[in-house]
Design a protein around this motif. Structure first.
Motif, PDB file in Angstrom:
ATOM      1  N   PRO A 167      -5.844   2.812   9.704  1.00  0.00           N
ATOM      2  CA  PRO A 167      -4.416   2.148   9.221  1.00  0.00           C
ATOM      3  C   PRO A 167      -3.364   3.383   9.561  1.00  0.00           C
ATOM      4  CG  PRO A 167      -5.862   2.232   7.378  1.00  0.00           C
ATOM      5  CD  PRO A 167      -6.475   2.776   8.565  1.00  0.00           C
ATOM      6  N   PHE A 168      -3.977   4.481   9.767  1.00  0.00           N
ATOM      7  CA  PHE A 168      -2.822   5.648   9.950  1.00  0.00           C
ATOM      8  C   PHE A 168      -4.040   6.852  10.632  1.00  0.00           C
ATOM      9  CE2 PHE A 168      -5.183   5.918   5.681  1.00  0.00           C
ATOM     10  CZ  PHE A 168      -5.798   6.980   6.029  1.00  0.00           C
ATOM     11  N   LEU A 169      -3.217   7.783  11.341  1.00  0.00           N
ATOM     12  CA  LEU A 169      -3.894   9.112  11.727  1.00  0.00           C
ATOM     13  C   LEU A 169      -3.457  10.035  10.436  1.00  0.00           C
ATOM     14  CD1 LEU A 169      -3.190   9.396  15.443  1.00  0.00           C
ATOM     15  CD2 LEU A 169      -5.377   8.743  14.329  1.00  0.00           C
ATOM     16  N   LEU A 215      -2.413   3.491   1.316  1.00  0.00           N
ATOM     17  CA  LEU A 215      -2.539   2.196   1.259  1.00  0.00           C
ATOM     18  C   LEU A 215      -1.726   1.282   0.119  1.00  0.00           C
ATOM     19  CD1 LEU A 215      -6.483   2.130   1.852  1.00  0.00           C
ATOM     20  CD2 LEU A 215      -4.591   1.184   3.622  1.00  0.00           C
ATOM     21  N   GLU A 216      -1.695   2.108  -0.791  1.00  0.00           N
ATOM     22  CA  GLU A 216      -0.650   1.637  -2.240  1.00  0.00           C
ATOM     23  C   GLU A 216       0.756   1.390  -1.456  1.00  0.00           C
ATOM     24  OE1 GLU A 216      -0.002   2.947  -6.805  1.00  0.00           O
ATOM     25  OE2 GLU A 216      -0.322   4.416  -5.168  1.00  0.00           O
ATOM     26  N   GLU A 217       1.221   2.425  -0.980  1.00  0.00           N
ATOM     27  CA  GLU A 217       2.581   2.300  -0.684  1.00  0.00           C
ATOM     28  C   GLU A 217       2.884   1.393   0.628  1.00  0.00           C
ATOM     29  OE1 GLU A 217       3.989   6.256   0.446  1.00  0.00           O
ATOM     30  OE2 GLU A 217       3.277   6.881  -1.520  1.00  0.00           O
ATOM     31  N   LYS A 218       2.120   1.266   1.306  1.00  0.00           N
ATOM     32  CA  LYS A 218       2.132   0.248   2.624  1.00  0.00           C
ATOM     33  C   LYS A 218       1.877  -0.919   2.697  1.00  0.00           C
ATOM     34  CE  LYS A 218       3.909   3.870   5.282  1.00  0.00           C
ATOM     35  NZ  LYS A 218       5.317   3.919   5.795  1.00  0.00           N
ATOM     36  N   GLU A 219       0.757  -1.064   1.771  1.00  0.00           N
ATOM     37  CA  GLU A 219       0.040  -2.574   1.696  1.00  0.00           C
ATOM     38  C   GLU A 219       0.069  -2.925   0.070  1.00  0.00           C
ATOM     39  OE1 GLU A 219      -3.797  -2.681   3.267  1.00  0.00           O
ATOM     40  OE2 GLU A 219      -3.055  -1.453   5.131  1.00  0.00           O
ATOM     41  N   GLY A 220       0.265  -2.234  -0.756  1.00  0.00           N
ATOM     42  CA  GLY A 220       0.134  -2.654  -2.307  1.00  0.00           C
ATOM     43  C   GLY A 220      -1.315  -2.684  -2.595  1.00  0.00           C
ATOM     44  N   TYR A 221      -2.087  -2.129  -1.597  1.00  0.00           N
ATOM     45  CA  TYR A 221      -3.568  -2.431  -1.860  1.00  0.00           C
ATOM     46  C   TYR A 221      -4.266  -1.179  -2.973  1.00  0.00           C
ATOM     47  CZ  TYR A 221      -8.358  -2.501  -0.472  1.00  0.00           C
ATOM     48  OH  TYR A 221      -9.926  -2.569  -0.369  1.00  0.00           O
ATOM     49  N   HIS A 222      -4.944  -1.849  -4.181  1.00  0.00           N
ATOM     50  CA  HIS A 222      -5.449  -0.939  -4.949  1.00  0.00           C
ATOM     51  C   HIS A 222      -6.959  -1.195  -5.309  1.00  0.00           C
ATOM     52  CE1 HIS A 222      -1.469   0.062  -6.387  1.00  0.00           C
ATOM     53  NE2 HIS A 222      -1.056  -1.137  -6.055  1.00  0.00           N
ATOM     54  N   PRO A 223      -7.956  -0.559  -4.467  1.00  0.00           N
ATOM     55  CA  PRO A 223      -9.366  -0.826  -4.349  1.00  0.00           C
ATOM     56  C   PRO A 223      -9.768  -0.123  -6.071  1.00  0.00           C
ATOM     57  CG  PRO A 223      -8.922   0.976  -3.124  1.00  0.00           C
ATOM     58  CD  PRO A 223      -7.412   0.499  -3.400  1.00  0.00           C
ATOM     59  N   GLU A 224     -10.840  -0.806  -6.406  1.00  0.00           N
ATOM     60  CA  GLU A 224     -11.476  -0.117  -7.706  1.00  0.00           C
ATOM     61  C   GLU A 224     -12.236   1.015  -7.568  1.00  0.00           C
ATOM     62  OE1 GLU A 224     -14.535  -1.371 -11.500  1.00  0.00           O
ATOM     63  OE2 GLU A 224     -14.106  -2.984  -9.600  1.00  0.00           O
ATOM     64  N   LEU A 225     -13.172   0.688  -6.606  1.00  0.00           N
ATOM     65  CA  LEU A 225     -14.212   1.649  -6.149  1.00  0.00           C
ATOM     66  C   LEU A 225     -14.184   2.223  -4.654  1.00  0.00           C
ATOM     67  CD1 LEU A 225     -17.478   0.304  -7.894  1.00  0.00           C
ATOM     68  CD2 LEU A 225     -16.041   2.059  -8.688  1.00  0.00           C
ATOM     69  N   ILE A 226     -14.262   3.636  -4.484  1.00  0.00           N
ATOM     70  CA  ILE A 226     -14.314   4.188  -3.065  1.00  0.00           C
ATOM     71  C   ILE A 226     -15.732   4.800  -2.940  1.00  0.00           C
ATOM     72  CG2 ILE A 226     -13.178   5.978  -1.851  1.00  0.00           C
ATOM     73  CD1 ILE A 226     -11.349   3.785  -3.065  1.00  0.00           C
ATOM     74  N   VAL A 227     -16.202   4.481  -1.840  1.00  0.00           N
ATOM     75  CA  VAL A 227     -17.554   4.789  -1.206  1.00  0.00           C
ATOM     76  C   VAL A 227     -17.142   5.584  -0.305  1.00  0.00           C
ATOM     77  CG1 VAL A 227     -19.718   4.404  -0.160  1.00  0.00           C
ATOM     78  CG2 VAL A 227     -18.648   2.476  -1.713  1.00  0.00           C
ATOM     79  N   GLN A 228     -17.502   7.102  -0.423  1.00  0.00           N
ATOM     80  CA  GLN A 228     -17.316   7.999   0.804  1.00  0.00           C
ATOM     81  C   GLN A 228     -18.658   8.230   1.560  1.00  0.00           C
ATOM     82  OE1 GLN A 228     -16.034  12.718   1.569  1.00  0.00           O
ATOM     83  NE2 GLN A 228     -16.565  12.241  -0.498  1.00  0.00           N
TER      84      GLN A 228
END
Length: 233
Positions: A68-70, A93-106
Motif C-alpha cells: 500500500p506504500f513505500l 492504513l488507519e488514515e488512508k483506509e480506516g483499517y483497524h486490525p486486531e492482531l499483527i503477525v510479524q
C-alpha cells in the motif's frame, strides 16, 4: 473477532548477505517464502510488505502481497526500530483506509523455513487469551545466562544473573531452563503497538520451536537452501 494482518518488513540492502531479502533460494526470492507462509495461513486476513524499495515491492506483489506504500527512508536505516516501521504501517492504513486490525503477525523475510501450523497456533492462542499483549517464538538457549558476565574496563566481572546467589558456580542441571527469542514469528495486538508504543507489551507469552533458520550469514543461507531442497518446500 477483529482482523489478523501479516506485516513482512523488508528493507533493501544488507551488510551480511547482499540483498538477502530478494536473493534466490532454491529458485525463489527469499521474501517469497514469508509471503507464501502468510497466504497459506487461514487465520491471516491480509498480507502486507513494508519496504523502501520499488524492486522489492514488485517482487512482493508478484507473489501475492499488498504494497500500500513505500516505507519512508527514515524507517529503512540500519538503526530503524521495528516499532517505528510497524507504527508507520498501522497509522498509514488507519488514515488512508480506516483499517483497524486486531492482531499483527510479524514474519521476517530472513526465515524461509516455517511451519504454517505454528502461525495458526500462535494466532489461536492470542485470540483465546485476550489479556496477553503478544506472543513470540522461543527456543532453548545453548548458552546459559546464569554463567555469563559483564566485564568492566578494569577486567572485573559482574554476573549477568543475580537472582540465585553464586549461580555461576552451580551445575547447569540445577539452574532454570533459559530460552532465547528466535524472531521467526511474532504476534502482537495492534493496540499494544499504537497505545503502548511497544512491539511486545507487558504480558508476553512464549511459543517454543525446535528449529531455527534465521539467515544472517552466507553459511546460514546455504544451510537453509539445503533444508528446503531436501524437504521440497
Amino acid at each position: 473477532m477483529g482482523e489478523v494482518l501479516a506485516i513482512i518488513p523488508a528493507r533493501s540492502g544488507s551488510k551480511s548477505v547482499k540483498d538477502k531479502n530478494i536473493r534466490l533460494i532454491n529458485g525463489k526470492p527469499m521474501i517469497a517464502y514469508s509471503i507464501i507462509h502468510a497466504l497459506q495461513a487461514e487465520c491471516i486476513d491480509r498480507v502486507i510488505v513494508s519496504t523502501d524499495s520499488s524492486q522489492y515491492a514488485e517482487i512482493a506483489r508478484e507473489y501475492g502481497a499488498e504494497i500500500p506504500f513505500l516505507r519512508p527512508a527514515e524507517y529503512a536505516t540500519d538503526t530503524a526500530l521495528d516499532i517505528d516501521v510497524f507504527r508507520h504501517a498501522l497509522k498509514y492504513l488507519e488514515e488512508k483506509e480506516g483499517y483497524h486490525p486486531e492482531l499483527i503477525v510479524q514474519l521476517r523475510p530472513t526465515y524461509p523455513v516455517r511451519r504454517i501450523s505454528d502461525i495458526e497456533n500462535m494466532v489461536r492462542y492470542m485470540k483465546d487469551n485476550p489479556d496477553t499483549d503478544s506472543m513470540r517464538c522461543i527456543a532453548p538457549a545453548k548458552e546459559i545466562a546464569y554463567k555469563m558476565w559483564f566485564k568492566d574496563s578494569n577486567n572485573l566481572l559482574t554476573p549477568v544473573m543475580t537472582d540465585i546467589p553464586e549461580c555461576y558456580n552451580m551445575p547447569r542441571q540445577q539452574l532454570p531452563k533459559i530460552y532465547y527469542q528466535n524472531a521467526c514469528i511474532d504476534v502482537i495486538r495492534a493496540e499494544v503497538i499504537l497505545k503502548q508504543n511497544s512491539m511486545s507489551g507487558k504480558i508476553i507469552a512464549g511459543y517454543e520451536m525446535d528449529e531455527n533458520f534465521d539467515i544472517d550469514t552466507e553459511e546460514e543461507f546455504l544451510a537453509a537452501e539445503k533444508y528446503i531442497k531436501e524437504h521440497g518446500m
